[in-house]
Design a protein around this motif. Structure first.
Motif, PDB file in Angstrom:
ATOM      1  N   UNK A  29       3.454   1.894  -2.168  1.00 39.37           N
ATOM      2  CA  UNK A  29       3.417   1.105  -3.404  1.00 39.37           C
ATOM      3  C   UNK A  29       1.989   0.644  -3.670  1.00 39.37           C
ATOM      4  N   UNK A  30       1.669   0.552  -4.958  1.00 37.94           N
ATOM      5  CA  UNK A  30       0.388   0.019  -5.404  1.00 37.94           C
ATOM      6  C   UNK A  30       0.665  -1.187  -6.305  1.00 37.94           C
ATOM      7  N   UNK A  31       0.208  -2.359  -5.899  1.00 37.31           N
ATOM      8  CA  UNK A  31       0.425  -3.564  -6.694  1.00 37.31           C
ATOM      9  C   UNK A  31      -0.800  -3.800  -7.579  1.00 37.31           C
ATOM     10  N   UNK A  32      -0.553  -4.027  -8.873  1.00 32.95           N
ATOM     11  CA  UNK A  32      -1.660  -4.187  -9.807  1.00 32.95           C
ATOM     12  C   UNK A  32      -2.289  -5.565  -9.667  1.00 32.95           C
ATOM     13  N   UNK A  33      -3.584  -5.692  -9.991  1.00 27.55           N
ATOM     14  CA  UNK A  33      -4.140  -7.033 -10.175  1.00 27.55           C
ATOM     15  C   UNK A  33      -3.292  -7.793 -11.189  1.00 27.55           C
ATOM     16  N   UNK A  34      -3.242  -9.116 -11.054  1.00 27.75           N
ATOM     17  CA  UNK A  34      -2.230  -9.873 -11.791  1.00 27.75           C
ATOM     18  C   UNK A  34      -2.385  -9.785 -13.311  1.00 27.75           C
ATOM     19  N   UNK A  35      -1.227  -9.777 -13.943  1.00 27.66           N
ATOM     20  CA  UNK A  35      -1.120  -9.905 -15.392  1.00 27.66           C
ATOM     21  C   UNK A  35      -0.866 -11.378 -15.686  1.00 27.66           C
ATOM     22  N   UNK A  36      -1.700 -11.976 -16.533  1.00 26.92           N
ATOM     23  CA  UNK A  36      -1.527 -13.386 -16.883  1.00 26.92           C
ATOM     24  C   UNK A  36      -0.483 -13.482 -17.988  1.00 26.92           C
TER      25      UNK A  36
END
Length: 322
Positions: A29-36
């Motif tokens: 899995x690749x977790x994205x940098x956060x979405x605000x």
């Protein structure tokens, strides 16, 4: 063993993910940098580019969301589901002062009643799978017992634990005593995150926690994008594959960013971590940092790869010598 890529703002976007998967084994899995998250459910151009399916072909990507408002979280999930995502991750780990001051990220941990109400609403209303990435408290590790009682009430996809408190940032050592307690008490699957920079780090961790089957790699993967491969095969990072990975990222950033300055900012940020992989790198690293044009940067990097070798077994903050 499953391996995930941690969400590191400015570093682990789709360009890094695609290059890593192309030159090394793709991660689970690749977790994205956060979405605000916001009340309109709108994504910024950066956030949108990062989650577009055409930018993540063949990758198992999980968008991470930063908010303390249930309505905004649910609205963002709806937006993401329109792009085909059926799992999201809640950010309870970011230690940044600007984030924490708004009771978001690891700052949300300091208001457990509000957090519990948030989780009750989102788990009762969301049709997507929800995982959580958390620290073990804001001020003190003693906070985590109560937080675990809250987490255990909800059927999350998994609980990813970075066993530091917010005020630690990345100082001090991960609190393995608290992590082991969580491992024993959690009703949800557990993933470990924190200070896994080398094969030796992995081996020491598994000896201490043999029951853990999922690991999230962050800063160690920026320094060594082949770290998961090295763990699986015991084969160290090779200089030619490292150079090919670097060139892939460098070329892709030039295609999407305007101006030397923006490309160099991204690449220099990566070199803050990657330079630890090389022996006697100080002179070359300084030349990379001081480069102001792409041509100067490329010459500095080529010279480093020509004149310096990778340190066997090296990783972030490594002091090993070849």
């Amino acid at each position: 063993m499953k391996f995930y890529l941690a969400p590191l703002e400015g570093l682990t976007g789709y360009i890094f993910r695609n290059a890593q998967a192309s030159h090394f084994n793709p991660l689970d899995k690749y977790f994205t940098p956060f979405i605000a998250a916001n009340q309109n459910g709108k994504l910024s151009s950066r956030e949108l580019n990062d989650i577009l399916p055409e930018h993540n072909k063949g990758l198992n990507v999980v968008p991470q969301i930063l908010t303390n408002k249930a309505a905004d979280f649910l609205l963002t999930i709806e937006k993401l589901q329109n792009f085909g995502y059926n799992e999201v991750n809640l950010n309870l780990g970011c230690p940044s002062g600007t984030v924490v001051s708004k009771n978001k990220g690891s700052g949300f941990l300091a208001t457990p009643d509000a957090l519990n109400a948030f989780l009750e609403e989102v788990f009762s209303k969301s049709t997507a799978k929800i995982s959580i990435k958390t620290r073990i408290g804001k001020e003190s590790p003693e906070e985590f017992g109560h937080l675990m009682d809250i987490f255990n009430q909800y059927p999350m996809e998994e609980l990813i634990i970075h066993p530091r408190v917010q005020k630690d940032y990345y100082r001090n050592k991960p609190n393995m005593e608290v992590f082991k307690e969580a491992l024993n008490n959690s009703k949800n699957p557990i993933c470990y995150n924190g200070d896994l920079f080398t094969l030796e780090d992995y081996q020491n961790f598994i000896q201490e926690c043999p029951e853990v089957k999922t690991l999230m790699l962050g800063r160690g993967m920026i320094a060594n994008p082949g770290l998961a491969c090295e763990i699986l095969t015991s084969k160290g990072l090779q200089k030619d594959e490292f150079k090919a990975f670097h060139d892939h990222v460098f070329e892709d950033y030039q295609e999407v960013l305007h101006g030397d300055k923006n490309v160099l900012f991204k690449m220099k940020e990566m070199w803050f971590y990657m330079s630890y992989m090389f022996e006697d790198v100080e002179k070359h690293a300084k030349r990379i940092r001081k480069s102001q044009r792409l041509q100067d940067y490329e010459e500095a990097v080529n010279l480093l790869f020509e004149e310096r070798e990778i340190i066997p077994g090296a990783g972030l903050f490594s002091t090993k010598k070849a």
